[in-house]
Scaffold this motif. Structure first.
Motif, PDB file in Angstrom:
ATOM      1  N   SER A   1       0.827  -1.209   0.000  1.00 14.24           N
ATOM      2  CA  SER A   1       0.000   0.000   0.000  1.00 14.24           C
ATOM      3  C   SER A   1       0.862   1.260   0.000  1.00 14.24           C
ATOM      4  N   GLU A   2       0.191   2.419  -0.107  1.00  8.67           N
ATOM      5  CA  GLU A   2       0.862   3.706  -0.256  1.00  8.67           C
ATOM      6  C   GLU A   2       1.775   3.655  -1.496  1.00  8.67           C
ATOM      7  N   ASP A   3       3.062   3.886  -1.345  1.00 11.06           N
ATOM      8  CA  ASP A   3       3.994   3.813  -2.479  1.00 11.06           C
ATOM      9  C   ASP A   3       4.726   2.477  -2.530  1.00 11.06           C
ATOM     10  N   GLY A   4       4.252   1.519  -1.734  1.00 10.10           N
ATOM     11  CA  GLY A   4       4.891   0.210  -1.714  1.00 10.10           C
ATOM     12  C   GLY A   4       6.197   0.164  -0.966  1.00 10.10           C
ATOM     13  N   ASP A   5       6.484   1.199  -0.167  1.00  9.93           N
ATOM     14  CA  ASP A   5       7.794   1.296   0.471  1.00  9.93           C
ATOM     15  C   ASP A   5       7.749   1.174   1.990  1.00  9.93           C
ATOM     16  N   LYS A   6       6.627   0.671   2.530  1.00 10.13           N
ATOM     17  CA  LYS A   6       6.491   0.629   3.981  1.00 10.13           C
ATOM     18  C   LYS A   6       6.069  -0.746   4.485  1.00 10.13           C
ATOM     19  N   VAL A   7       6.558  -1.070   5.658  1.00 15.21           N
ATOM     20  CA  VAL A   7       6.047  -2.189   6.447  1.00 15.21           C
ATOM     21  C   VAL A   7       5.305  -1.599   7.635  1.00 15.21           C
ATOM     22  N   TYR A   8       4.188  -2.203   7.999  1.00 15.67           N
ATOM     23  CA  TYR A   8       3.389  -1.723   9.128  1.00 15.67           C
ATOM     24  C   TYR A   8       3.479  -2.718  10.279  1.00 15.67           C
ATOM     25  N   ASP A   9       3.563  -2.192  11.482  1.00 14.72           N
ATOM     26  CA  ASP A   9       3.389  -3.022  12.664  1.00 14.72           C
ATOM     27  C   ASP A   9       1.897  -3.144  12.916  1.00 14.72           C
ATOM     28  N   THR A  10       1.436  -4.348  13.206  1.00 17.07           N
ATOM     29  CA  THR A  10       0.016  -4.558  13.484  1.00 17.07           C
ATOM     30  C   THR A  10      -0.168  -5.246  14.825  1.00 17.07           C
ATOM     31  N   LEU A  11      -1.299  -4.956  15.427  1.00 14.11           N
ATOM     32  CA  LEU A  11      -1.694  -5.640  16.655  1.00 14.11           C
ATOM     33  C   LEU A  11      -3.130  -6.106  16.471  1.00 14.11           C
ATOM     34  N   THR A  12      -3.343  -7.410  16.553  1.00 19.73           N
ATOM     35  CA  THR A  12      -4.674  -7.995  16.389  1.00 19.73           C
ATOM     36  C   THR A  12      -5.176  -8.490  17.732  1.00 19.73           C
ATOM     37  N   VAL A  13      -6.396  -8.108  18.060  1.00 23.63           N
ATOM     38  CA  VAL A  13      -7.066  -8.572  19.274  1.00 23.63           C
ATOM     39  C   VAL A  13      -8.189  -9.517  18.852  1.00 23.63           C
ATOM     40  N   ILE A  14      -8.192 -10.714  19.420  1.00 17.49           N
ATOM     41  CA  ILE A  14      -9.135 -11.758  19.024  1.00 17.49           C
ATOM     42  C   ILE A  14     -10.060 -12.088  20.188  1.00 17.49           C
ATOM     43  N   GLY A  15     -11.376 -12.032  19.940  1.00 12.19           N
ATOM     44  CA  GLY A  15     -12.356 -12.334  20.976  1.00 12.19           C
ATOM     45  C   GLY A  15     -12.673 -13.825  21.056  1.00 12.19           C
ATOM     46  N   LYS A  16     -13.663 -14.152  21.847  1.00 11.99           N
ATOM     47  CA  LYS A  16     -14.050 -15.546  22.038  1.00 11.99           C
ATOM     48  C   LYS A  16     -14.775 -16.087  20.802  1.00 11.99           C
ATOM     49  N   PRO A  17     -14.586 -17.366  20.500  1.00 14.63           N
ATOM     50  CA  PRO A  17     -15.268 -17.952  19.337  1.00 14.63           C
ATOM     51  C   PRO A  17     -16.778 -17.976  19.530  1.00 14.63           C
ATOM     52  N   GLU A  18     -17.493 -17.806  18.436  1.00 13.85           N
ATOM     53  CA  GLU A  18     -18.956 -17.809  18.471  1.00 13.85           C
ATOM     54  C   GLU A  18     -19.478 -18.672  17.330  1.00 13.85           C
ATOM     55  N   THR A  19     -20.564 -19.370  17.577  1.00 16.05           N
ATOM     56  CA  THR A  19     -21.173 -20.203  16.542  1.00 16.05           C
ATOM     57  C   THR A  19     -22.647 -19.869  16.340  1.00 16.05           C
ATOM     58  N   ALA A  20     -23.320 -19.366  17.356  1.00 17.69           N
ATOM     59  CA  ALA A  20     -24.735 -19.026  17.216  1.00 17.69           C
ATOM     60  C   ALA A  20     -24.905 -17.843  16.267  1.00 17.69           C
ATOM     61  N   GLU A  21     -25.987 -17.832  15.518  1.00 16.91           N
ATOM     62  CA  GLU A  21     -26.236 -16.744  14.572  1.00 16.91           C
ATOM     63  C   GLU A  21     -26.453 -15.431  15.310  1.00 16.91           C
ATOM     64  N   PRO A  22     -25.726 -14.362  14.964  1.00 20.58           N
ATOM     65  CA  PRO A  22     -25.889 -13.084  15.658  1.00 20.58           C
ATOM     66  C   PRO A  22     -27.233 -12.436  15.319  1.00 20.58           C
ATOM     67  N   ALA A  23     -27.705 -11.620  16.223  1.00 20.48           N
ATOM     68  CA  ALA A  23     -29.006 -10.983  16.028  1.00 20.48           C
ATOM     69  C   ALA A  23     -28.998 -10.014  14.848  1.00 20.48           C
ATOM     70  N   ASN A  24     -27.844  -9.422  14.572  1.00 19.59           N
ATOM     71  CA  ASN A  24     -27.751  -8.417  13.507  1.00 19.59           C
ATOM     72  C   ASN A  24     -27.199  -8.990  12.206  1.00 19.59           C
ATOM     73  N   LEU A  25     -27.329 -10.297  11.991  1.00 17.71           N
ATOM     74  CA  LEU A  25     -26.755 -10.938  10.815  1.00 17.71           C
ATOM     75  C   LEU A  25     -27.373 -10.383   9.531  1.00 17.71           C
ATOM     76  N   GLU A  26     -26.506  -9.925   8.620  1.00 14.73           N
ATOM     77  CA  GLU A  26     -26.980  -9.410   7.346  1.00 14.73           C
ATOM     78  C   GLU A  26     -27.605 -10.532   6.517  1.00 14.73           C
ATOM     79  N   ALA A  27     -28.569 -10.175   5.679  1.00 12.67           N
ATOM     80  CA  ALA A  27     -29.222 -11.173   4.835  1.00 12.67           C
ATOM     81  C   ALA A  27     -28.221 -11.903   3.951  1.00 12.67           C
ATOM     82  N   ALA A  28     -27.206 -11.171   3.467  1.00 14.25           N
ATOM     83  CA  ALA A  28     -26.214 -11.769   2.573  1.00 14.25           C
ATOM     84  C   ALA A  28     -25.380 -12.838   3.267  1.00 14.25           C
ATOM     85  N   ALA A  29     -25.284 -12.779   4.598  1.00 15.47           N
ATOM     86  CA  ALA A  29     -24.466 -13.724   5.352  1.00 15.47           C
ATOM     87  C   ALA A  29     -25.233 -14.982   5.746  1.00 15.47           C
ATOM     88  N   LYS A  30     -26.502 -15.065   5.395  1.00 17.62           N
ATOM     89  CA  LYS A  30     -27.314 -16.231   5.747  1.00 17.62           C
ATOM     90  C   LYS A  30     -27.127 -17.307   4.682  1.00 17.62           C
TER      91      LYS A  30
END
Length: 285
Positions: free
Chosen positions: A178-207
């Motif tokens: 990305s940008e001019d292709g001349d950079k590396v980014y440091d990233t920090l990912t935070v991961i929550g608990k796994p879920e399997t039940a369908e969420p209440a706000n599930l988009e129609a496209a995700a069904k």
């Protein structure tokens, strides 16, 4: 994982200690798919003059470990300010990444009000002790980055592997062209608990049957200038570092994302999944 929307895996000490005794996990299987997200302004902050935003992301991911992974991405965003001015940004990019993360090719064009503002093209190759980048546009140049640097699909696989292990954090240096292709980014990912039940706000496209059977995790990925990410080993280190931008979303175990939020600092966008089509997968011999 959408990139508009980037190594180092943060495994728990106990996981590292017992790694040799634990059964090997299969690598995540990433599903080829085409997804369309509708962007809307969620909020503005500080002195931002932005008062309306709408847009769309079209994301198409194909490939397999034996043939590499191809990604086609386009984000068109219409931004209006308090003075009544409107600008349209159109970002188009295409990448290919070797299945073993040894090679990465990228090209991108960024248009503002239909005028080409930036044209980027290059490739990266992983050697024994470094990642070498050769840029042909916007200007010819060569760059070198540490061997720990991840490419985007490799980064996604590492996030899913960490989630499957039950890790809560993943720290990684990521190169995405990305940008001019001349950079590396440091990233920090935070991961929550796994879920399997369908969420209440599930988009129609995700069904879809494919997602109904999949595990998902709430994930947040923050992108920092190199060397400015929080030190996870220092409890008081997270208060001053500000990411360039951050993304949160639900990440399924097949690599599909939904319920996006993109935080650019001055303003925040919501990304609603409007269309989702699974594509034919390559069967590797």
């Amino acid at each position: 994982m959408i990139h508009p929307i980037r190594p180092v895996i943060l495994a728990a000490a106990a996981a590292a200690t017992f790694a040799t005794a634990a059964p090997a996990r299969a690598e995540p299987t990433l599903a080829p798919h085409r997804a369309v997200y509708e962007l809307k302004l969620r909020e503005t902050r500080g002195s931002s003059s932005v008062d309306q935003i709408r847009g769309r992301i079209v994301y198409e991911f194909t490939g397999a470990p034996c043939e590499g992974y191809a990604l086609s991405f386009r984000q068109v965003t219409e931004i209006g300010n308090s003075e009544g001015e409107t600008n349209v940004s159109d970002l188009r990019s295409a990448t290919w990444e070797d299945g073993a993360a040894k090679s990465f090719r990228f090209t991108a064009q960024n248009y503002l009000n239909q005028q080409l503002e930036k044209d980027t093209d290059g490739r990266a190759e992983r050697g024994a002790d470094a990642v070498k980048v050769t840029i042909s546009k916007p200007e010819k140049s060569d760059k070198g980055f540490g061997e720990e640097t991840l490419f985007p699909t490799e980064h996604l696989r590492k996030i899913l592997e960490a989630a499957e292990r039950g890790d809560k954090l993943l720290s990684a240096a990521v190169y995405d062209g990305s940008e001019d292709g001349d950079k590396v980014y440091d990233t920090l990912t935070v991961i929550g608990k796994p879920e399997t039940a369908e969420p209440a706000n599930l988009e129609a496209a995700a069904k879809t049957p494919e997602l109904a059977k999949a595990t998902r995790w709430p994930v947040s990925v923050s992108y920092f200038e190199r060397g400015k990410a929080p030190d996870r080993d220092k409890k008081d280190s997270g208060g001053e570092q500000t990411p360039i931008y951050a993304m949160s979303f639900d990440l399924y175990d097949n690599g599909v994302s939904r319920a996006m939020k993109i935080d650019y600092g001055d303003f925040v966008l919501d990304g609603e999944l409007k269309e989702l089509k699974f594509l034919k997968a390559t069967v590797c011999k």
